[in-house]
Design an enzyme around this catalytic site. Structure first.
Site, PDB file in Angstrom:
ATOM      1  N   ASP A  91     -28.629 -10.529  18.262  1.00 26.41           N
ATOM      2  CA  ASP A  91     -28.708  -9.210  18.372  1.00 26.41           C
ATOM      3  C   ASP A  91     -27.793  -8.310  18.312  1.00 26.41           C
ATOM      4  O   ASP A  91     -28.036  -7.018  18.623  1.00 26.41           O
ATOM      5  CB  ASP A  91     -29.667  -8.819  19.839  1.00 26.41           C
ATOM      6  CG  ASP A  91     -31.199  -9.263  19.694  1.00 26.41           C
ATOM      7  OD1 ASP A  91     -31.601  -9.425  18.380  1.00 26.41           O
ATOM      8  OD2 ASP A  91     -31.910  -9.082  20.675  1.00 26.41           O
ATOM      9  N   HIS A 295      -0.659 -11.331   4.425  1.00 33.82           N
ATOM     10  CA  HIS A 295      -2.144 -10.871   4.967  1.00 33.82           C
ATOM     11  C   HIS A 295      -2.129 -11.125   6.688  1.00 33.82           C
ATOM     12  O   HIS A 295      -3.133 -11.533   7.184  1.00 33.82           O
ATOM     13  CB  HIS A 295      -3.377 -11.673   4.321  1.00 33.82           C
ATOM     14  CG  HIS A 295      -3.494 -11.149   2.956  1.00 33.82           C
ATOM     15  ND1 HIS A 295      -4.481 -12.014   2.213  1.00 33.82           N
ATOM     16  CD2 HIS A 295      -3.398 -10.192   2.386  1.00 33.82           C
ATOM     17  CE1 HIS A 295      -4.468 -11.464   1.071  1.00 33.82           C
ATOM     18  NE2 HIS A 295      -3.803 -10.140   1.175  1.00 33.82           N
ATOM     19  N   ASP A 312       0.362  -1.628   6.841  1.00 32.82           N
ATOM     20  CA  ASP A 312      -0.492  -1.469   5.617  1.00 32.82           C
ATOM     21  C   ASP A 312      -1.897  -1.290   6.030  1.00 32.82           C
ATOM     22  O   ASP A 312      -2.701  -2.096   6.501  1.00 32.82           O
ATOM     23  CB  ASP A 312      -0.709  -2.981   4.881  1.00 32.82           C
ATOM     24  CG  ASP A 312      -1.417  -2.841   3.455  1.00 32.82           C
ATOM     25  OD1 ASP A 312      -1.980  -1.834   3.277  1.00 32.82           O
ATOM     26  OD2 ASP A 312      -0.939  -3.455   2.462  1.00 32.82           O
ATOM     27  N   ASP A 323      -5.213   3.555   0.981  1.00 36.04           N
ATOM     28  CA  ASP A 323      -4.479   2.183   0.951  1.00 36.04           C
ATOM     29  C   ASP A 323      -2.897   2.208   0.968  1.00 36.04           C
ATOM     30  O   ASP A 323      -2.491   2.660  -0.155  1.00 36.04           O
ATOM     31  CB  ASP A 323      -5.115   1.312  -0.095  1.00 36.04           C
ATOM     32  CG  ASP A 323      -4.526  -0.101  -0.072  1.00 36.04           C
ATOM     33  OD1 ASP A 323      -3.702  -0.366   0.890  1.00 36.04           O
ATOM     34  OD2 ASP A 323      -4.594  -0.983  -1.055  1.00 36.04           O
ATOM     35  N   HIS A 402       3.062 -11.072  -4.943  1.00 34.88           N
ATOM     36  CA  HIS A 402       1.785 -10.368  -5.366  1.00 34.88           C
ATOM     37  C   HIS A 402       1.956  -9.369  -6.507  1.00 34.88           C
ATOM     38  O   HIS A 402       3.272  -9.026  -7.185  1.00 34.88           O
ATOM     39  CB  HIS A 402       1.181  -9.610  -4.185  1.00 34.88           C
ATOM     40  CG  HIS A 402       2.040  -8.579  -3.777  1.00 34.88           C
ATOM     41  ND1 HIS A 402       2.517  -7.513  -4.279  1.00 34.88           N
ATOM     42  CD2 HIS A 402       2.702  -8.614  -2.409  1.00 34.88           C
ATOM     43  CE1 HIS A 402       3.149  -6.770  -3.557  1.00 34.88           C
ATOM     44  NE2 HIS A 402       3.533  -7.253  -2.333  1.00 34.88           N
ATOM     45  N   HIS A 406      -3.667  -2.426  -7.680  1.00 32.90           N
ATOM     46  CA  HIS A 406      -5.040  -2.557  -8.042  1.00 32.90           C
ATOM     47  C   HIS A 406      -5.594  -1.364  -8.323  1.00 32.90           C
ATOM     48  O   HIS A 406      -5.201  -0.182  -7.807  1.00 32.90           O
ATOM     49  CB  HIS A 406      -5.657  -3.465  -7.033  1.00 32.90           C
ATOM     50  CG  HIS A 406      -5.310  -2.965  -5.723  1.00 32.90           C
ATOM     51  ND1 HIS A 406      -6.238  -2.006  -4.884  1.00 32.90           N
ATOM     52  CD2 HIS A 406      -4.469  -3.235  -4.696  1.00 32.90           C
ATOM     53  CE1 HIS A 406      -5.897  -1.665  -3.679  1.00 32.90           C
ATOM     54  NE2 HIS A 406      -4.720  -2.611  -3.651  1.00 32.90           N
ATOM     55  N   HIS A 413      -9.960  -3.011  -3.065  1.00 34.28           N
ATOM     56  CA  HIS A 413     -10.064  -3.709  -4.361  1.00 34.28           C
ATOM     57  C   HIS A 413     -10.927  -3.240  -5.341  1.00 34.28           C
ATOM     58  O   HIS A 413     -12.005  -3.947  -5.338  1.00 34.28           O
ATOM     59  CB  HIS A 413      -9.570  -5.153  -4.062  1.00 34.28           C
ATOM     60  CG  HIS A 413      -8.413  -5.319  -3.482  1.00 34.28           C
ATOM     61  ND1 HIS A 413      -7.900  -6.526  -3.107  1.00 34.28           N
ATOM     62  CD2 HIS A 413      -7.300  -4.582  -3.071  1.00 34.28           C
ATOM     63  CE1 HIS A 413      -6.888  -6.809  -2.466  1.00 34.28           C
ATOM     64  NE2 HIS A 413      -6.373  -5.380  -2.270  1.00 34.28           N
ATOM     65  N   GLU A 433       2.492  -0.833  -5.269  1.00 37.58           N
ATOM     66  CA  GLU A 433       2.907  -1.503  -4.174  1.00 37.58           C
ATOM     67  C   GLU A 433       4.054  -2.644  -4.174  1.00 37.58           C
ATOM     68  O   GLU A 433       3.484  -3.580  -3.841  1.00 37.58           O
ATOM     69  CB  GLU A 433       1.777  -1.889  -3.336  1.00 37.58           C
ATOM     70  CG  GLU A 433       0.626  -2.645  -4.119  1.00 37.58           C
ATOM     71  CD  GLU A 433      -0.605  -2.854  -3.033  1.00 37.58           C
ATOM     72  OE1 GLU A 433      -0.358  -3.724  -2.168  1.00 37.58           O
ATOM     73  OE2 GLU A 433      -1.726  -2.681  -3.366  1.00 37.58           O
ATOM     74  N   TYR A 437      10.192  -9.716   0.028  1.00 37.05           N
ATOM     75  CA  TYR A 437       9.863 -10.525   1.286  1.00 37.05           C
ATOM     76  C   TYR A 437      10.714 -11.621   1.217  1.00 37.05           C
ATOM     77  O   TYR A 437      11.157 -12.390   0.523  1.00 37.05           O
ATOM     78  CB  TYR A 437       8.423 -11.148   1.117  1.00 37.05           C
ATOM     79  CG  TYR A 437       7.471 -10.100   0.668  1.00 37.05           C
ATOM     80  CD1 TYR A 437       6.919  -9.351   1.977  1.00 37.05           C
ATOM     81  CD2 TYR A 437       7.102  -9.904  -0.497  1.00 37.05           C
ATOM     82  CE1 TYR A 437       5.994  -8.201   1.708  1.00 37.05           C
ATOM     83  CE2 TYR A 437       6.031  -8.564  -0.760  1.00 37.05           C
ATOM     84  CZ  TYR A 437       5.421  -7.927   0.303  1.00 37.05           C
ATOM     85  OH  TYR A 437       4.691  -7.116  -0.015  1.00 37.05           O
ATOM     86  N   ARG A 455       7.408  -3.407   1.990  1.00 38.29           N
ATOM     87  CA  ARG A 455       6.743  -3.175   0.884  1.00 38.29           C
ATOM     88  C   ARG A 455       6.426  -1.677   1.246  1.00 38.29           C
ATOM     89  O   ARG A 455       6.480  -1.003   2.317  1.00 38.29           O
ATOM     90  CB  ARG A 455       5.202  -3.906   1.199  1.00 38.29           C
ATOM     91  CG  ARG A 455       4.126  -3.379   0.109  1.00 38.29           C
ATOM     92  CD  ARG A 455       3.140  -4.494  -0.228  1.00 38.29           C
ATOM     93  NE  ARG A 455       2.128  -4.364   0.933  1.00 38.29           N
ATOM     94  CZ  ARG A 455       1.942  -5.323   1.993  1.00 38.29           C
ATOM     95  NH1 ARG A 455       2.869  -6.457   1.719  1.00 38.29           N
ATOM     96  NH2 ARG A 455       1.245  -5.302   3.001  1.00 38.29           N
ATOM     97  N   GLU A 457       3.674   1.420  -0.346  1.00 37.62           N
ATOM     98  CA  GLU A 457       2.747   1.259  -1.143  1.00 37.62           C
ATOM     99  C   GLU A 457       1.913   2.927  -1.162  1.00 37.62           C
ATOM    100  O   GLU A 457       1.683   3.403  -0.177  1.00 37.62           O
ATOM    101  CB  GLU A 457       1.419   0.450  -0.540  1.00 37.62           C
ATOM    102  CG  GLU A 457       0.040   0.712  -1.525  1.00 37.62           C
ATOM    103  CD  GLU A 457      -0.863  -0.358  -0.905  1.00 37.62           C
ATOM    104  OE1 GLU A 457      -0.860  -1.086   0.217  1.00 37.62           O
ATOM    105  OE2 GLU A 457      -1.784  -0.686  -1.741  1.00 37.62           O
TER     106      GLU A 457
HETATM  107  N1  GLY Z   1      -4.396  -3.323   1.778  1.00 37.98           N
HETATM  108  C1  GLY Z   1      -4.674  -4.402   0.886  1.00 37.98           C
HETATM  109  C2  GLY Z   1      -3.666  -4.071  -0.391  1.00 37.98           C
HETATM  110  O1  GLY Z   1      -2.872  -3.316  -0.452  1.00 37.98           O
HETATM  111  O2  GLY Z   1      -4.146  -4.448  -1.264  1.00 37.98           O
HETATM  112 MN    MN Z   2      -3.293  -2.178  -2.002  1.00 39.19          MN
HETATM  113 MN    MN Z   3      -2.500  -2.040   1.140  1.00 39.23          MN
END
Ligand code: GLY
Ligand code: MN
Ligand code: MN
Length: 487
Positions: A91, A295, A312, A323, A402, A406, A413, A433, A437, A455, A457
């Site tokens: 519930d 992550h 982030d 983002d 990475h 995106h 995403h 972004e 690291y 980073r 972004e």
């Molecule tokens: N916050 C997820 C990314 O930057 O892709």
């Molecule tokens: Mn992003």
């Molecule tokens: Mn991000």
């Protein structure tokens, strides 16, 4: 006859609603009930009924342009189930988030619904009907869960041609089959978003019936969602502005000894205080070495004096996401090494933003990012001075595992099925972004560089003349970042 009586009743009811004679609640905010959120004629805040209608029209036009339509099949039926409610324990529901394609085409916010677009058998091939199947009104359920729009509310609200209770879906499909000789079904059967509707009704319909072809819809809808309309751009701008202002407040709030969870609470609060419904994703708020876990979402450690904090985070405003990532010194001043690395990432990021034009794809700019990053690593002395192009690129991949970014939109995403080799076009929004690291365990670099993760972004709108940074209100120059933390 029956239809004309129904239409007359409908007109009378709309007239009464317009003049405030009766109070009608819907299963979602509407202009009558939430005038602070929506204007008359809008289905969701900022997006008009006409725009939703245009989206459905364009989807059908995309179907009519396919080889399938041109070569063989005249009739089409496209099925878009909503999301279903899901529960964390008995519930206790998870916060509901509507299925994005369903929301994009209907604006309807209730679970357990379905949008159907179908050609009208016997009519010219360029006409279609839009039909919503929605949860039946039910006083017992509504007592607990709040009002439902019901069949009439769904038509009033969204402007679809017709609406029915969801349990009539099966019968409607049977009638369509009976009346239509040959037709194609458009439905994301590979990854059904509503398991119950799929298993009870749609899977049977697909296996038992005599449709001529079956195709998925996600590429067609994503191609539409990829290019934002002026109304969508306005919402994206505001979503980015809210997140940028929230970042400013979090920078001001941060100090040595603060817990990552407190910064989480602060960014969530500042976004919601500016009307965002919720954060667009679980934020990463990472002090010191934890920034190297891309992550990291535990967000439960103390950030100590002298450490950097990488945040982030972004918000969702009326269905549109922002983002942002920023990295700042929790004590208000970068150390020499921190600033050196920060300026290297910033130089790469600014250069990549300049590449966000219709000449390039995200993959093109990704290779630009690796090239620039490789040069920066060499300048800083993290890789040997005699490194050739190949080893520079390999090192860049190691220090930044990475991609450049995106597409961004209703989902974080966004439109993930669209290739990143697609050249950018005006109306697209992308993230840029890059990062560097260096986990504390890295033994190949001098000790003072270890345990630093950075980073930066931003969210970038592609325009006819180049690009606009939608997150420009978020401090980025190291002097501005320091000044914001100290203010
Ligand atoms: N916050 C997820 C990314 O930057 O892709
Ligand atoms: Mn992003
Ligand atoms: Mn991000």
């Amino acid at each position: 006859m029956l239809r004309s009586i129904r239409n007359a009743l409908h007109r009378k009811r709309n007239c009464e609603l317009r003049h405030g004679n009766i109070k009608r609640f819907f299963g979602q905010p509407a202009a009558q009930t939430h005038p602070h959120l929506l204007q008359e004629g809008e289905v969701t805040p900022g997006i008009s009924r006409a725009e939703f209608c245009y989206r459905r029209q364009r989807l059908m036009e995309a179907i009519w342009k396919t080889k399938l339509h041109r070569k063989s099949v005249a009739n089409h039926i496209a099925l878009f189930p909503s999301a279903c409610k899901s529960y964390m324990t008995h519930d206790i529901p998870y916060p509901f988030r509507q299925n994005t394609d369903f929301l994009y085409l209907s604006g309807f916010q209730e679970p357990d619904s379905l949008l159907m677009l179908h050609s009208i058998p016997g009519k010219s091939s360029n006409s279609f009907k839009s039909v919503l199947f929605v949860p039946k009104r039910d006083p017992d359920k509504e007592l607990w869960d709040g009002p439902r729009s019901g069949v009439e509310g769904a038509v009033d609200l969204t402007g679809v041609d017709e609406a029915y209770n969801i349990h009539e879906l099966e019968h409607y499909l049977q009638c369509y089959c009976r009346d239509t000789d040959s037709f194609a079904v458009w439905y994301d059967y590979i990854r059904p978003c509503h398991n119950d509707l799929h298993n009870r009704v749609l899977a049977q319909f697909l296996t038992q019936n005599r449709h001529t072809a079956m195709e998925t819809t996600n590429q067609l809808v994503q191609a539409l969602r990829l290019i934002k309309s002026p109304a969508e751009v306005a919402l994206m701008k505001r979503s980015c502005e809210i997140a940028s202002e929230a970042f400013q407040s979090v920078m001001q709030f941060s100090c040595p000894g603060v817990n990552e969870s407190q910064l989480y609470a602060k960014v969530d609060f500042e976004c919601r205080m500016r009307s965002a419904e919720f954060l667009a994703y679980p934020p990463v708020i990472a002090g010191g070495d934890r920034a190297n876990i891309i992550h990291y979402i535990n967000n439960n450690q103390i950030i100590h004096a002298g450490e950097l904090v990488l945040m982030d985070a972004g918000c969702e405003l009326h269905g549109y996401s922002s983002d942002i990532t920023r990295t700042w010194p929790v004590s208000g001043q970068f150390s020499a090494v921190q600033r050196l690395l920060y300026e290297a990432v910033l130089a790469v990021q600014e250069s990549c933003i300049q590449q966000c034009t219709t000449q390039n794809s995200l993959d093109d700019i990704f290779f630009h990012m690796l090239d620039k990053l490789g040069h920066q690593l060499k300048t800083i002395g993290l890789i040997p001075q005699n490194s050739n192009k190949d080893s520079r690129l390999r090192a860049a991949r190691q220090f930044c595992p990475h991609h450049l970014g995106h597409y961004l939109g209703m989902d974080v995403h966004d439109t993930a099925g669209i290739s990143r080799q697609t050249k950018l076009q005006p109306g697209m929004v992308v993230t840029v972004e890059p990062g560097i690291y260096i986990p504390a365990s890295t033994t190949t670099v001098p000790a003072e560089f270890r345990g630093i993760g950075i980073r930066i972004e931003d969210d970038v709108l592609i325009t006819d003349s180049g690009q606009t940074v939608l997150t420009e209100k978020c401090p980025k120059h190291p002097d501005d970042v320091e000044a914001m933390v100290r203010s």
